[in-house]
Design an enzyme around this catalytic site. Structure first.
Site, PDB file in Angstrom:
ATOM      1  N   TYR A  39      -5.867  -7.481  -4.675  1.00 29.18           N
ATOM      2  CA  TYR A  39      -4.929  -7.097  -5.724  1.00 29.18           C
ATOM      3  C   TYR A  39      -5.345  -7.600  -7.109  1.00 29.18           C
ATOM      4  O   TYR A  39      -4.683  -7.299  -8.103  1.00 29.18           O
ATOM      5  CB  TYR A  39      -3.526  -7.626  -5.405  1.00 29.18           C
ATOM      6  CG  TYR A  39      -2.934  -7.033  -4.143  1.00 29.18           C
ATOM      7  CD1 TYR A  39      -2.589  -5.684  -4.084  1.00 29.18           C
ATOM      8  CD2 TYR A  39      -2.717  -7.820  -3.014  1.00 29.18           C
ATOM      9  CE1 TYR A  39      -2.046  -5.137  -2.933  1.00 29.18           C
ATOM     10  CE2 TYR A  39      -2.178  -7.282  -1.856  1.00 29.18           C
ATOM     11  CZ  TYR A  39      -1.844  -5.938  -1.823  1.00 29.18           C
ATOM     12  OH  TYR A  39      -1.319  -5.394  -0.681  1.00 29.18           O
ATOM     13  N   HIS A  44      -0.098  -4.235 -11.208  1.00 32.55           N
ATOM     14  CA  HIS A  44       1.039  -5.006 -10.697  1.00 32.55           C
ATOM     15  C   HIS A  44       0.802  -6.514 -10.829  1.00 32.55           C
ATOM     16  O   HIS A  44       1.753  -7.289 -10.737  1.00 32.55           O
ATOM     17  CB  HIS A  44       1.256  -4.641  -9.227  1.00 32.55           C
ATOM     18  CG  HIS A  44       2.701  -4.571  -8.828  1.00 32.55           C
ATOM     19  ND1 HIS A  44       3.743  -4.338  -9.719  1.00 32.55           N
ATOM     20  CD2 HIS A  44       3.305  -4.699  -7.603  1.00 32.55           C
ATOM     21  CE1 HIS A  44       4.887  -4.322  -9.068  1.00 32.55           C
ATOM     22  NE2 HIS A  44       4.648  -4.541  -7.796  1.00 32.55           N
ATOM     23  N   TYR A  91       4.122 -12.496  -1.560  1.00 31.38           N
ATOM     24  CA  TYR A  91       3.975 -11.159  -2.109  1.00 31.38           C
ATOM     25  C   TYR A  91       5.069 -10.899  -3.141  1.00 31.38           C
ATOM     26  O   TYR A  91       6.097 -11.591  -3.180  1.00 31.38           O
ATOM     27  CB  TYR A  91       3.990 -10.115  -0.996  1.00 31.38           C
ATOM     28  CG  TYR A  91       2.716 -10.124  -0.187  1.00 31.38           C
ATOM     29  CD1 TYR A  91       1.538  -9.628  -0.726  1.00 31.38           C
ATOM     30  CD2 TYR A  91       2.683 -10.677   1.095  1.00 31.38           C
ATOM     31  CE1 TYR A  91       0.350  -9.651  -0.001  1.00 31.38           C
ATOM     32  CE2 TYR A  91       1.502 -10.713   1.823  1.00 31.38           C
ATOM     33  CZ  TYR A  91       0.338 -10.209   1.266  1.00 31.38           C
ATOM     34  OH  TYR A  91      -0.834 -10.253   1.973  1.00 31.38           O
ATOM     35  N   ASN A  93       7.492  -8.884  -3.656  1.00 35.00           N
ATOM     36  CA  ASN A  93       8.895  -8.696  -3.270  1.00 35.00           C
ATOM     37  C   ASN A  93       9.581  -9.977  -2.827  1.00 35.00           C
ATOM     38  O   ASN A  93      10.806 -10.005  -2.679  1.00 35.00           O
ATOM     39  CB  ASN A  93       8.994  -7.666  -2.138  1.00 35.00           C
ATOM     40  CG  ASN A  93       8.549  -6.280  -2.571  1.00 35.00           C
ATOM     41  OD1 ASN A  93       8.161  -6.074  -3.717  1.00 35.00           O
ATOM     42  ND2 ASN A  93       8.604  -5.330  -1.654  1.00 35.00           N
TER      43      ASN A  93
END
Length: 223
Positions: A39, A44, A91, A93
């Site tokens: 990532y 993001h 993560y 969330n």
């Protein structure tokens, strides 16, 4: 700043000391994103990247993983103010579960700045907010839910494409949104992000020394 003695302490002890001492005393700046290597450099993760840059700019301590709180920590001082930089190792969330370990009251939340990507702002733009809704950002929503307040600061980094007239062209539909936010910036987009990063570094100093209201007053018209 002389943290040499602290840095020689065993890592477990240092992490425990850092979590207890800075939870009470420090300004907290947290960069949201996903921790896995795949990532890195994605849209993001721009909040995580921005906060990582502060560690170098402010010459703070090396990043150390606090396995109990599930974050990477770096600490130091800006002027007379103690500052703890936090990168959740959860993560996106689940960002709130990590932040909760450091912010346990509404008063403490006022010393928290969350840095994150924002689809409602154009690439190259940014906005500083306080005590506002999540706007659908799941990382922000997780933080607000866990610490039981929206009364914290946010530095929102725009990532959406726009027309020459400024109209947003953000993706629609969950699948397209997910693909977009997990995609990486192009070289041209990186140049725009670097301009915002420079402003963020200056604005963060105002947050640390003068608080979120002064940060908004002095910087929202310049972002």
């Amino acid at each position: 700043r002389n943290y040499s003695l602290f840095l020689k302490l065993p890592q477990d002890f240092a992490s425990k000391f850092c979590a207890v001492y800075f939870k009470v005393m420090a300004i907290i700046i947290a960069g949201l994103g996903n921790p896995d290597k795949k990532y890195e450099g994605t849209r993001h993760n721009v909040g995580r990247d921005f906060v990582s840059s502060l560690q170098k700019k402010w010459d703070f301590s090396d990043w150390k993983e606090n396995k109990k709180t599930k974050v990477l920590e770096s600490f130091g001082a800006v002027g007379k103010m103690k500052v703890l930089l936090v990168l959740p190792q959860t993560y996106m969330n689940e960002s709130g579960t990590a932040v909760l370990k450091y912010v346990t009251s509404k008063k403490g939340a006022e010393k928290l700045l969350i840095v994150h990507d924002d689809l409602d702002l154009p690439l190259g733009g940014a906005k500083i907010s306080f005590n506002r809704g999540s706007g659908g950002h799941r990382g922000v929503l997780s933080v607000a839910k866990q610490i039981k307040t929206e009364g914290f600061g946010r530095f929102r980094v725009g990532i959406s494409p726009s027309t020459p007239s400024g109209k947003l062209k953000k993706p629609t539909g969950e699948e397209k949104v997910l693909k977009f936010v997990l995609g990486k910036f192009s070289d041209k987009e990186e140049m725009e992000i670097k301009k915002v990063l420079k402003k963020f570094a200056e604005a963060s100093g105002v947050f640390v020394e003068e608080g979120i209201m002064q940060m908004m007053t002095k910087w929202n018209g310049r972002l």
